[in-house]
Write an enzyme that holds these catalytic residues in place. Structure first.
Site, PDB file in Angstrom:
ATOM      1  N   SER A 124      11.270  51.059  77.804  1.00 57.29           N
ATOM      2  CA  SER A 124      10.569  50.839  79.065  1.00 57.29           C
ATOM      3  C   SER A 124      10.752  52.004  80.022  1.00 57.29           C
ATOM      4  CB  SER A 124      11.075  49.549  79.728  1.00 57.29           C
ATOM      5  OG  SER A 124      12.463  49.649  79.993  1.00 57.29           O
ATOM      6  N   TYR A 157      10.729  45.946  82.959  1.00 59.54           N
ATOM      7  CA  TYR A 157      10.129  44.840  82.227  1.00 59.54           C
ATOM      8  C   TYR A 157      10.545  43.476  82.773  1.00 59.54           C
ATOM      9  CZ  TYR A 157       8.122  47.710  78.452  1.00 59.54           C
ATOM     10  OH  TYR A 157       7.366  48.588  77.717  1.00 59.54           O
ATOM     11  N   CYS A 207      14.888  49.145  73.147  1.00 56.95           N
ATOM     12  CA  CYS A 207      14.872  48.319  74.352  1.00 56.95           C
ATOM     13  C   CYS A 207      15.165  46.889  73.930  1.00 56.95           C
ATOM     14  CB  CYS A 207      13.504  48.414  75.030  1.00 56.95           C
ATOM     15  SG  CYS A 207      13.267  47.295  76.423  1.00 56.95           S
ATOM     16  N   CYS A 248      21.561  46.546  76.849  1.00 52.33           N
ATOM     17  CA  CYS A 248      20.392  47.230  77.409  1.00 52.33           C
ATOM     18  C   CYS A 248      20.637  48.707  77.191  1.00 52.33           C
ATOM     19  CB  CYS A 248      20.230  46.916  78.899  1.00 52.33           C
ATOM     20  SG  CYS A 248      18.942  47.893  79.725  1.00 52.33           S
ATOM     21  N   THR A 249      19.665  49.412  76.641  1.00 51.55           N
ATOM     22  CA  THR A 249      19.897  50.818  76.293  1.00 51.55           C
ATOM     23  C   THR A 249      20.070  51.703  77.524  1.00 51.55           C
ATOM     24  OG1 THR A 249      17.487  51.115  76.046  1.00 51.55           O
ATOM     25  CG2 THR A 249      18.780  50.707  74.038  1.00 51.55           C
TER      26      THR A 249
END
EC number: 5.1.1.3
Length: 278
Positions: free
Chosen positions: A26, A57, A89, A204-205
């Site tokens: 994202s 997102y 993601c 979460c990356t």
């Protein structure tokens, strides 16, 4: 409901270009995955896609976001013909990975899901926290992972609604509100029956970019588990081996941003990763 403008993409630079590995996020958090993928696959070509027009997102209704990502991938596949696509993601993976595989069966997809299984195998105290976006926390997929791999542990799901945005600001070199970071990570830390949380899964990356901040602000040391290397290894395992006599036509790794208007900080960051804007 959040809306974002429709986007289109240019075709690949030439017909003889090597089919790339497409890495999608994202925003710019997926660069953590790209970094590990390049270590394991230095001879491969990459296209990094940041859907910054849709970021974050968390503001989307699920059906609208699912429709957006599936449609977006139709355009990306037509433009870049990837050998494999990595969804870097957690939010997108837990929501739309099955839809992408069904819509585009000729393309292998690698998803990013919370590293609950390795956390359960590694914990000494039995207290594990999963630091994620609220969307990832809500998904049944996340709870299914706990039920499948971590029933012997106490797993706390922590939905941080602002950390991805904080991470983007930090990556850009902006000052961040450390009190807000403390507030967002505090629920991860549990003391129970003389034991303490010893592993926090970064689900979460974007979050690995804040890992040093987390370590400094945490009430006690924990293992901050980053899934990027595991994602890269999984990608390697799905690629077809190269022939010894295979002639490569390697072009520059590309950066694609769906807003079509990245600011200076993002351009500088992407270029620092050796990416050229499409």
């Amino acid at each position: 409901m959040k809306n974002a403008p429709a986007v289109s993409f240019s075709a690949m630079p030439s017909a003889d270009a090597e089919r790339p590995i497409l890495v999608f996020d994202s925003g710019i958090g997926g660069l953590t995955v790209l970094r590990e993928a390049r270590v394991l696959m230095p001879d491969r070509r990459f296209v990094y896609v940041a859907d910054d027009a849709g970021f974050p997102y968390g503001g989307w209704e699920e059906d609208a976001l699912r429709e957006r990502i599936v449609e977006l991938f139709g355009k990306l596949i037509a433009a870049y013909d990837p050998e494999i696509a990595v969804i870097a993601c957690n939010t997108a993976s837990t929501l739309v990975l099955d839809d992408l595989r069904q819509a585009y069966p000729s393309v292998p997809f690698v998803g990013t899901v919370p590293a609950i299984k390795p956390a359960a195998e590694r914990t000494s105290s039995g207290l594990v926290s999963v630091l994620a976006t609220p969307g990832t926390v809500r998904r049944a997929y996340t709870r299914d992972l706990i039920q499948s791999f971590a029933t012997q542990c106490h797993v706390r799901l922590v939905g941080a609604d602002q950390l991805a945005t904080v991470a983007e600001a930090h990556i850009r070199g902006e000052r961040i509100d450390e009190a807000l970071v403390v507030e967002q990570i505090a629920p991860c830390f549990i003391e129970q029956d003389g034991n303490r949380t010893d592993i926090v899964v970064l689900a979460c990356t974007h979050y690995p970019f804040l890992a040093n901040v987390f370590r400094r602000l945490a009430p006690w040391p924990v293992d901050w588990l980053d899934p990027a290397e595991a994602i890269a290894r999984r990608t390697v395992s799905l690629l077809k081996p190269r022939r010894a006599d295979e002639e490569l036509h390697h072009h520059n790794d590309l950066a694609v941003v769906t807003s079509r208007n990245p600011d200076y900080a993002i351009r500088r960051l992407m270029q620092g990763f050796g990416l050229h804007f499409a």
